[in-house]
Write a protein that holds these residues in place. Structure first.
Motif, PDB file in Angstrom:
ATOM      1  N   PHE A  45      53.395 -15.305  54.466  1.00 16.07           N
ATOM      2  CA  PHE A  45      52.677 -16.003  53.310  1.00 16.07           C
ATOM      3  C   PHE A  45      51.487 -14.942  53.333  1.00 16.07           C
ATOM      4  CE2 PHE A  45      48.788 -18.461  52.696  1.00 16.07           C
ATOM      5  CZ  PHE A  45      49.244 -19.519  51.676  1.00 16.07           C
ATOM      6  N   VAL A  46      50.981 -14.503  54.486  1.00 18.06           N
ATOM      7  CA  VAL A  46      49.737 -13.425  54.234  1.00 18.06           C
ATOM      8  C   VAL A  46      50.222 -12.317  53.349  1.00 18.06           C
ATOM      9  CG1 VAL A  46      48.266 -11.834  55.596  1.00 18.06           C
ATOM     10  CG2 VAL A  46      48.839 -14.412  56.754  1.00 18.06           C
ATOM     11  N   ARG A  50      65.618 -14.239  54.177  1.00 15.78           N
ATOM     12  CA  ARG A  50      65.623 -14.598  55.675  1.00 15.78           C
ATOM     13  C   ARG A  50      65.888 -16.109  55.664  1.00 15.78           C
ATOM     14  NH1 ARG A  50      62.113 -11.225  59.663  1.00 15.78           N
ATOM     15  NH2 ARG A  50      62.285  -9.101  58.687  1.00 15.78           N
ATOM     16  N   TRP A  51      65.398 -17.248  54.852  1.00 16.31           N
ATOM     17  CA  TRP A  51      65.819 -18.501  54.935  1.00 16.31           C
ATOM     18  C   TRP A  51      67.415 -18.676  54.443  1.00 16.31           C
ATOM     19  CZ3 TRP A  51      63.042 -21.470  57.354  1.00 16.31           C
ATOM     20  CH2 TRP A  51      61.609 -21.467  57.122  1.00 16.31           C
ATOM     21  N   SER A  52      67.738 -17.662  53.644  1.00 17.66           N
ATOM     22  CA  SER A  52      69.049 -17.798  53.166  1.00 17.66           C
ATOM     23  C   SER A  52      70.067 -17.418  54.334  1.00 17.66           C
ATOM     24  CB  SER A  52      69.723 -16.765  52.056  1.00 17.66           C
ATOM     25  OG  SER A  52      68.704 -17.355  50.852  1.00 17.66           O
ATOM     26  N   GLU A  53      69.672 -16.268  55.123  1.00 17.36           N
ATOM     27  CA  GLU A  53      70.541 -15.816  56.298  1.00 17.36           C
ATOM     28  C   GLU A  53      70.199 -17.197  57.654  1.00 17.36           C
ATOM     29  OE1 GLU A  53      72.238 -12.651  58.419  1.00 17.36           O
ATOM     30  OE2 GLU A  53      71.901 -13.243  56.242  1.00 17.36           O
ATOM     31  N   LEU A  54      69.179 -17.922  57.455  1.00 11.45           N
ATOM     32  CA  LEU A  54      69.255 -18.966  58.380  1.00 11.45           C
ATOM     33  C   LEU A  54      70.149 -20.280  57.983  1.00 11.45           C
ATOM     34  CD1 LEU A  54      65.732 -19.042  59.620  1.00 11.45           C
ATOM     35  CD2 LEU A  54      67.718 -18.312  60.956  1.00 11.45           C
ATOM     36  N   PHE A  55      70.043 -20.592  56.837  1.00 13.42           N
ATOM     37  CA  PHE A  55      70.540 -21.928  56.414  1.00 13.42           C
ATOM     38  C   PHE A  55      71.464 -21.680  55.058  1.00 13.42           C
ATOM     39  CE2 PHE A  55      66.386 -23.158  57.368  1.00 13.42           C
ATOM     40  CZ  PHE A  55      66.520 -23.606  58.807  1.00 13.42           C
ATOM     41  N   ARG A  56      72.510 -20.734  55.209  1.00 11.87           N
ATOM     42  CA  ARG A  56      73.332 -20.394  53.873  1.00 11.87           C
ATOM     43  C   ARG A  56      74.508 -21.366  53.734  1.00 11.87           C
ATOM     44  NH1 ARG A  56      73.737 -15.822  51.352  1.00 11.87           N
ATOM     45  NH2 ARG A  56      73.074 -14.528  53.390  1.00 11.87           N
ATOM     46  N   ASP A  57      74.293 -22.183  52.764  1.00 12.85           N
ATOM     47  CA  ASP A  57      75.457 -23.318  52.464  1.00 12.85           C
ATOM     48  C   ASP A  57      75.018 -24.423  53.162  1.00 12.85           C
ATOM     49  OD1 ASP A  57      76.818 -21.532  50.548  1.00 12.85           O
ATOM     50  OD2 ASP A  57      78.218 -20.672  52.327  1.00 12.85           O
ATOM     51  N   PHE A 106      58.084 -15.434  60.765  1.00 12.73           N
ATOM     52  CA  PHE A 106      58.294 -14.829  59.409  1.00 12.73           C
ATOM     53  C   PHE A 106      57.769 -15.564  58.318  1.00 12.73           C
ATOM     54  CE2 PHE A 106      62.549 -17.019  59.011  1.00 12.73           C
ATOM     55  CZ  PHE A 106      62.351 -17.295  57.703  1.00 12.73           C
ATOM     56  N   ALA A 107      57.603 -16.975  58.454  1.00 13.57           N
ATOM     57  CA  ALA A 107      57.008 -17.627  57.055  1.00 13.57           C
ATOM     58  C   ALA A 107      55.550 -17.306  57.173  1.00 13.57           C
ATOM     59  CB  ALA A 107      57.647 -19.200  57.154  1.00 13.57           C
ATOM     60  N   GLN A 146      59.111  -8.640  63.221  1.00 12.87           N
ATOM     61  CA  GLN A 146      60.117  -9.824  63.482  1.00 12.87           C
ATOM     62  C   GLN A 146      61.477  -9.189  62.992  1.00 12.87           C
ATOM     63  OE1 GLN A 146      58.253 -13.783  62.867  1.00 12.87           O
ATOM     64  NE2 GLN A 146      56.680 -12.474  61.772  1.00 12.87           N
ATOM     65  N   ARG A 147      62.106  -8.642  63.608  1.00 12.96           N
ATOM     66  CA  ARG A 147      63.619  -8.109  63.587  1.00 12.96           C
ATOM     67  C   ARG A 147      64.706  -8.997  63.942  1.00 12.96           C
ATOM     68  NH1 ARG A 147      63.694  -2.573  63.823  1.00 12.96           N
ATOM     69  NH2 ARG A 147      65.719  -2.763  63.222  1.00 12.96           N
TER      70      ARG A 147
END
Length: 406
Positions: free
Chosen positions: A22-23, A127-134, A17-18, A190-191
């Motif tokens: 970016f594109v 999406r980053w927040s969903e992966l690494f929240r707190d 997703f990153a 990318q669901r």
């Protein structure tokens, strides 16, 4: 010592997703200047080119937070598919209208429809927040995204103009549209990393802009966006005054590269200082380093002063988005991030206009007065909002961030 950037990309789906995101975000830098480059060549009127580009940019600033608000409620894929396809189709119509010399009103209608393009930088950060929240990895992820935004602005505008001049008038906007279509659809596909939708509008139907932290940070970044734009306009004006107009691109590149490098360094550090204090320090650096810009009288001095004034831009963005993630309810996160992105865009538009007027009225050497004033106002905004940004009544767990002693 492990590479913190390598660590974040070990998360399942992060690389996918990153890279797609970016594109997909390339049009944020390419589309506005691509419209100007296209219409100035096909119609020979800069006022028309500027008016259509401004219509697109301002409409997108209004539409993007509303789109993100619906994304928070319904999910990314359900909203991004139609809005991305509409934006792609509208850009194609805009290029056809320019090429076929359709009536002027069709240019503005197409630009308005293209403004439905969603804010992919906000979607990626969600999406980053969903992966690494707190978790501390989120600061590194936000640093990477801020540096990626800088890279897009460095390369995107130059690529768009270069293609339009070297190939044909529509080439820059065509490339931008292809990036949006291919990158956007790859991102949507990318669901498994898509954040969970809230199912209802967060905050009892209220918009994220009604949240005090969002208001404070958005206002501060309007001023920061103005500083960003002022550097570009003033660099062009001053290098022309010094008889070296070709040096403008070098000076602007130095400004962006300084911010890019420092952003990557900050992201690699696990700073324990409270984010609202980090933001205040970064804005203090911006406010202080704006002053030497008033006294430059050569291209080397301009490049050095601009480099120094840009080093705190990325750290400001990193801490601003980190505060949004911590202080805004999860059901409003994408919209909250989009409002901050919108603030930067509005600031850049206003900064370009005001700086251009100052340069035309008072001379090239006075353009950076706008940076000095904007830097002071950004710092004042955050200093006055420290208690709110410190998270009184916040949803943040106590362990997520150290709280300073009063």
């Amino acid at each position: 010592m492990p590479n913190p950037y390598a660590e974040i990309f070990r998360a399942p789906g992060a690389k996918g997703f990153a890279s797609a995101g970016f594109v997909a975000r390339m049009p944020m830098a390419m589309a506005p200047i691509g419209i100007v480059a296209m219409l100035s060549q096909t119609h020979g009127e800069f006022w028309l080119a500027g008016a259509v580009s401004a219509t697109y940019a301002l409409a997108n600033a209004l539409f993007a937070p509303q789109i993100s608000r619906v994304v928070d409620r319904l999910g990314q894929s359900r909203v991004l598919i139609p809005t991305t396809l509409i934006a792609v189709a509208a850009f194609i119509v805009l290029m056809l209208a320019a090429y076929q010399d359709w009536p002027i009103w069709t240019l503005f209608v197409a630009a308005l429809a293209a403004a439905l393009m969603p804010s992919f930088p906000a979607m990626i950060r969600a999406r980053w927040s969903e992966l690494f929240r707190d978790r501390p990895e989120l600061n590194t992820a936000f640093a990477f995204e801020s540096s990626a935004d800088e890279l897009v602005y460095i390369a995107g505008a130059s690529l768009s103009v270069g293609l339009a001049v070297a190939l044909f008038p529509e080439a820059g906007l065509l490339a931008s549209t292809l990036f949006l279509a291919l990158g956007g659809l790859a991102f949507i596909a990318q669901r498994r990393t898509e954040p969970r939708p809230s199912g209802a509008v967060g905050g009892g139907g209220q918009s994220a802009i009604r949240q005090r932290p969002v208001q404070i940070i958005t206002l501060a970044l309007i001023f920061v966006g103005a500083i960003f734009a002022t550097a570009e306009v003033s660099a062009v004006a001053i290098t022309e005054k010094l008889g070296e107009p070709g040096a403008a691109s070098l000076v602007i590149g130095v400004y962006a590269v300084g911010s890019f490098v420092v952003g990557l360094i900050v992201g690699a550090l696990n700073l324990r200082m409270a984010l609202e204090k980090q933001l205040a320090i970064a804005l203090t650096v911006i406010a202080v380093t704006a002053w030497p810009l008033l006294f430059v009288d050569s291209v080397p001095m301009l490049a050095l002063a601009v480099f120094a004034s840009g080093v705190a831009i990325s750290p400001t963005f990193i801490t601003a988005f980190g505060l949004i993630e911590r202080r805004v309810p999860a059901a409003m996160l994408t919209e909250g991030i989009t409002w901050v992105m919108t603030g930067i865009g509005i600031g850049m538009a206003l900064g370009s206009f005001v700086t251009g007027w100052v340069v035309d009225t008072y001379g090239a050497s006075h353009g950076f007065v706008v940076s000095v004033v904007a830097g002071a106002l950004a710092l004042l905004t955050v200093l006055l909002g420290q208690r709110t940004l410190a998270g009184r009544g916040s949803h943040v767990p106590a362990a997520a961030e150290p709280q300073p002693a009063e």
